[in-house]
Design an enzyme around this catalytic site. Structure first.
Site, short mmCIF file in Angstrom:
data_model
loop_
_atom_site.label_atom_id
_atom_site.label_comp_id
_atom_site.label_asym_id
_atom_site.label_seq_id
_atom_site.Cartn_x
_atom_site.Cartn_y
_atom_site.Cartn_z
N HIS A 140 -33.02 -61.79 -0.82
CA HIS A 140 -32.55 -61.76 0.73
C HIS A 140 -32.80 -63.27 1.28
CE1 HIS A 140 -36.76 -61.82 1.81
NE2 HIS A 140 -36.87 -60.80 1.05
N SER A 177 -39.79 -59.04 -3.62
CA SER A 177 -38.61 -59.26 -3.46
C SER A 177 -38.01 -60.23 -4.30
CB SER A 177 -38.33 -59.62 -1.82
OG SER A 177 -38.49 -58.88 -0.90
N ASP A 210 -42.97 -45.64 -12.13
CA ASP A 210 -44.02 -46.35 -12.85
C ASP A 210 -45.45 -45.81 -12.26
OD1 ASP A 210 -45.91 -48.23 -14.41
OD2 ASP A 210 -43.95 -48.35 -15.57
#
Length: 431
Positions: free
Chosen positions: A248, A390, A375
């Site tokens: 992003h 991110s 997980d």
């Protein structure tokens, strides 16, 4: 005589009613024509100026009655169709697609670039980001108390707004806040001409600086010329020696707009702390980027991530044997996948996730897939997706398929990811 007059009145009334019906029909037809014209204008406006595809990828453009497409290259017309949502990407290179109405009126030409299938090395390393803006970004405004104790607003009614970027004062280029301060003080209170940019449009205004009791001249504008943070390097492409990160764009904390950068640096970072995410409170990684080795130069900040050239491969600890193909979105499926993330200095690990939903038609934002962290080790350490993750690359069936971009605030175990093909197309379009 009275009977004749009555018949004439009845006939006249019928004629008037008939005219009224005709007028209504004409009005309906005109309205229908306007609606159709509006629909056509929307379709035409929706069509991009450039399309980038991978070899073998389907070009998906919605069909509409009367709108036809013809593909052309140096040898002439390849294909003409009202629906060109089929695979046209057999020949690598650049083609031109003409859009026309009823095969008569040409509307526009679209450049279609066909990219060869690409291989990358997924990275997953945490790194620091330093961005420098083109000019200085206006992030706020405030009143100024002049040397006469009166309150002034030099910016008022000039048209300048938060989010604008000042690029010059009195024709002198502005690179930093120091440049702006110097130009304003050198004006000695005389009116200055300010060049600024808003949404890629160049604008200009005049402003008169105010002298303060500290004998400084001010405009009442709060500005910023840089930004910094941490994120994850998504992949390295060996052929072009370029990298992608974050998935992003970096936006200004005050204006919430994408920062228009002139340059940037990508450096290594030391993890100082990991704050575990909880419902309603996303977690985050804190790191230091001061005095850290340089990785590369950032040259583009987009809504699909940041991109640049790698100058120093050593800090990335790349494993060339992990080079893999970028998956087409038709190859991606719901179910098991993994991400690469760094939670300890110098240690990148693979963690299990689940792809819950895939939005194959989405090319407009970075929410291409909905994912869930499954997980147990990762959940124990982070609670799910946290700030700093991110850009974490996602791998499925031995192929790179995308990168983590967002977390769901009310459920940090889940979030969104962007397609890998979108990131590659961004990379190729700005090399």
């Amino acid at each position: 005589m009275n009977v004749i007059k009555k018949e004439n009145v009845i006939k006249k009334g019928k004629d008037i009613r008939k005219l009224g019906v005709i007028k209504k029909i004409k009005l309906v037809l005109l309205l229908l024509i306007l609606i159709i014209a509006y629909c056509y204008s929307l379709i035409i406006g929706y069509l991009p100026d450039q399309i980038i595809l991978f070899e073998g990828e389907k070009l998906d453009i919605p069909s509409f009655f009367g709108i036809n497409f013809s593909m052309e290259d140096e040898y002439g017309v390849i294909e003409t169709s009202s629906n060109i949502s089929e695979s046209i990407s057999e020949d690598i290179g650049v083609s031109k697609m003409n859009v026309n109405l009823f095969n008569q009126l040409s509307i526009k030409d679209i450049d279609v670039s066909i990219l060869p299938k690409t291989t990358v090395i997924p990275v997953g390393n945490l790194a620091g980001v330093k961005l420098y803006t083109n000019g200085v970004l206006v992030v706020g405004m405030s009143e100024i108390q002049g040397e006469d104790n009166k309150i002034y607003k030099p910016y008022e009614k000039t048209g300048i707004e938060e989010g604008d970027t000042i690029i010059a004062v009195n024709n002198q280029t502005i690179h930093s806040t120091e440049d702006l301060i110097s130009c304003v003080n050198n004006s000695l209170g005389n009116e200055v001409e300010i060049d600024f940019v808003r949404d890629n449009e160049s604008l200009q205004c005049s402003m008169t600086p105010v002298k303060t009791q500290d004998e400084e001249y001010k405009l009442g504008l709060w500005v910023r010329d840089s930004a910094a943070g941490v994120g994850t390097v998504t992949f390295y492409e060996p052929e072009s020696k370029t990298f992608a990160a974050l998935g992003h764009g970096i936006v200004d904390i005050d204006t919430k707009q994408l920062i228009n950068i002139s340059s940037g640096e990508f450096v290594t970072t030391k993890i100082l702390n990991i704050q575990k995410g909880e419902k309603g409170e996303p977690g985050r990684m804190q790191g230091t980027i001061d005095n850290q080795p340089n990785i590369g130069t950032i040259y583009k900040n987009t809504k699909f991530g940041i991109y640049g050239k790698v100058d120093n491969l050593l800090p990335l600890n790349l494993n060339n044997s992990k080079e893999m193909e970028v998956a087409l979105r038709d190859e991606i499926h719901t179910g098991k996948a993994t991400i690469l993330a760094t939670l300890e200095n110098g240690k990148t690990q693979e963690y299990d996730i689940e792809i819950k939903k895939i939005f194959k038609e989405n090319n407009y934002d970075n929410k291409s897939m909905q994912i869930k962290i499954v997980d147990e080790d990762l959940l124990e350490k982070t609670g799910g997706i946290i700030q700093g993750m991110s850009g974490s690359p996602i791998i499925q069936d031995g192929k790179f398929i995308g990168a983590v971009t967002h977390v769901l605030v009310n459920n940090p175990q889940e979030g969104y990811a962007v397609f890998g093909d979108i990131m590659i197309k961004q990379l190729k379009s700005i090399e």
